[in-house]
Write a protein that holds these residues in place. Sequence first.
Motif, mmCIF file in Angstrom:
data_model
loop_
_atom_site.group_PDB
_atom_site.id
_atom_site.type_symbol
_atom_site.label_atom_id
_atom_site.label_comp_id
_atom_site.label_asym_id
_atom_site.label_seq_id
_atom_site.Cartn_x
_atom_site.Cartn_y
_atom_site.Cartn_z
ATOM 1 N N GLN A 111 0.948 -1.221 0.098
ATOM 2 C CA GLN A 111 -0.083 0.539 -0.351
ATOM 3 C C GLN A 111 0.855 0.922 0.190
ATOM 4 O O GLN A 111 0.455 2.227 -0.802
ATOM 5 C CB GLN A 111 -1.588 -0.409 1.356
ATOM 6 N N GLU A 294 -3.478 -1.980 -7.082
ATOM 7 C CA GLU A 294 -4.901 -1.829 -6.540
ATOM 8 C C GLU A 294 -5.568 -3.021 -7.148
ATOM 9 O O GLU A 294 -5.961 -2.737 -8.281
ATOM 10 C CB GLU A 294 -5.309 -1.020 -6.508
ATOM 11 N N VAL A 296 -9.155 -6.540 -5.784
ATOM 12 C CA VAL A 296 -10.397 -6.892 -4.654
ATOM 13 C C VAL A 296 -9.638 -8.134 -4.693
ATOM 14 O O VAL A 296 -9.667 -8.706 -5.109
ATOM 15 C CB VAL A 296 -11.243 -6.034 -4.591
ATOM 16 N N LYS A 301 -13.006 -6.835 -1.004
ATOM 17 C CA LYS A 301 -12.267 -6.259 0.132
ATOM 18 C C LYS A 301 -10.694 -6.187 -1.091
ATOM 19 O O LYS A 301 -9.980 -6.259 -1.629
ATOM 20 C CB LYS A 301 -11.526 -7.184 1.253
ATOM 21 N N ARG A 302 -10.511 -4.222 -0.459
ATOM 22 C CA ARG A 302 -9.221 -4.232 -1.197
ATOM 23 C C ARG A 302 -7.583 -4.667 -1.006
ATOM 24 O O ARG A 302 -7.862 -4.710 0.443
ATOM 25 C CB ARG A 302 -9.274 -2.435 -1.420
ATOM 26 N N TYR A 304 -3.394 -5.142 -2.422
ATOM 27 C CA TYR A 304 -2.543 -4.524 -3.873
ATOM 28 C C TYR A 304 -1.203 -6.016 -3.708
ATOM 29 O O TYR A 304 -1.598 -6.394 -3.247
ATOM 30 C CB TYR A 304 -1.397 -3.388 -2.482
#
Length: 447
Positions: A111, A294, A296, A301-302, A304
């Motif tokens: 991130q 980026e 999911v 859910k997000r 990386y």
Amino acid sequence: MRYLPHSEAERAEMLGVIGVDSIEALFGAVPEDLVAKRPLELPPHSPEYLVEAHMRQLAGRNHAAGDGPFFLGAGAYRHHVPASVDHLIQRSEWLTAYTPYQPEISQGTLQMLFEFQTQVARITGMEVANASLYDGSTGTAEAVLMARRLTRRSKVLLSGGLHPHYRDVVRGYLRDDDDLVCLSASPSGQGDLLDRIDEDTAAIVVQTPDFYGHLRDLKRAAEAVHAVGGLLIAVVTEVVSLGVLEAPGALGADIVVCEGQSIGNALNFGGPYVGLMATRQKFIRQMPGRICGETVDAQGKRGYVLTLSTREQHIRREKATSNICTNSGLCALAFSIHLSLLGAAGFTRLARLNHARACALADALEQIDGVELLNKTFFNEMTIRLDRPASGVVDALAQRGILAGVPASRLVPDDDQVNNLLILAATELTSDADIEALCAALKETLA
């Protein structure tokens, strides 16, 4: 681990566990001519507190950047780094992994790198950025190799205003082949760069502000090289300048390389620093290093990931875009945190303050007999011509506790025309008292 055995019985016991008969057998694979015949000439061991005292004594002999008036630049700049940066880079969210070999358990690191890339792309005006390189000089060399791959040409022109260290690193990468043209490092210009462009040119490398502090016309350079199908590599050693200068990407640059040390990273007696690289989307496949993306996960859910990693640790060496094997992760983190704390408005204010301090310095220097300001344009760095060799003047002022700048002859040693040139930088940390002390000492020294 057991203490060092002193008795014969203890040594024999350890050798038995290892499965060898003697110390000599343990090191039997070492060629005889490489085996030391006598103990190393090292001092005997000392208690930890005495070693610490000795190291403090040695450190006390240094004259650090904050110990007095400081005007050094030439690729490394003194800026204020908030204490919050040092605190935040030590948080466990960012220290979960040195390098994201297993992205699913390195989300903090990934991130951070994703945010870092976004910031670099925005300040350079480019579409994509990678997750850092080692520093600006090796980043420049990587950009040259990238441009050769993209254009399938080999001729590269290095501007005379490119930092000499950057030029030397590029030479080292390319081994001084005949298709690398290094124009002379002229204090008045970048050499006949645009006149040397032809149909064989893969790229031209232009630094702005350049080594002597001049601002360069990237738009004109981009138009000239694009006319023959070549690329413009823009180099920025003082990244704070991007807070007020138009972004290189908006002026036509194809690859932008910066030294990011000025943001979040103190001088540290020479490093480590952090290289920034950004380019256009269509060139992304030839960009060295890592690119984080980026996505999911299965639950929506997000998350990386490492979107691209065309380096030799991940794919076959002959297919790799670079042998750059890691990134300056901690320095990139410090850069990203500091820039986040500044925000867009704060970044611009910092840049304007740097330029204002440099204007105050320039105005003061122009009042001194024996000093000629060479710059018609500058950001926070400039070059003056003295009436005598600059190195001697710098040494004299250093004896008075004033670090008065970098003599051009230190970095361009084989060119007599630069002997009297002194490069000075001013930042937000340069006070009126610093400028007054410099000018007073300079007047006395030149009188």
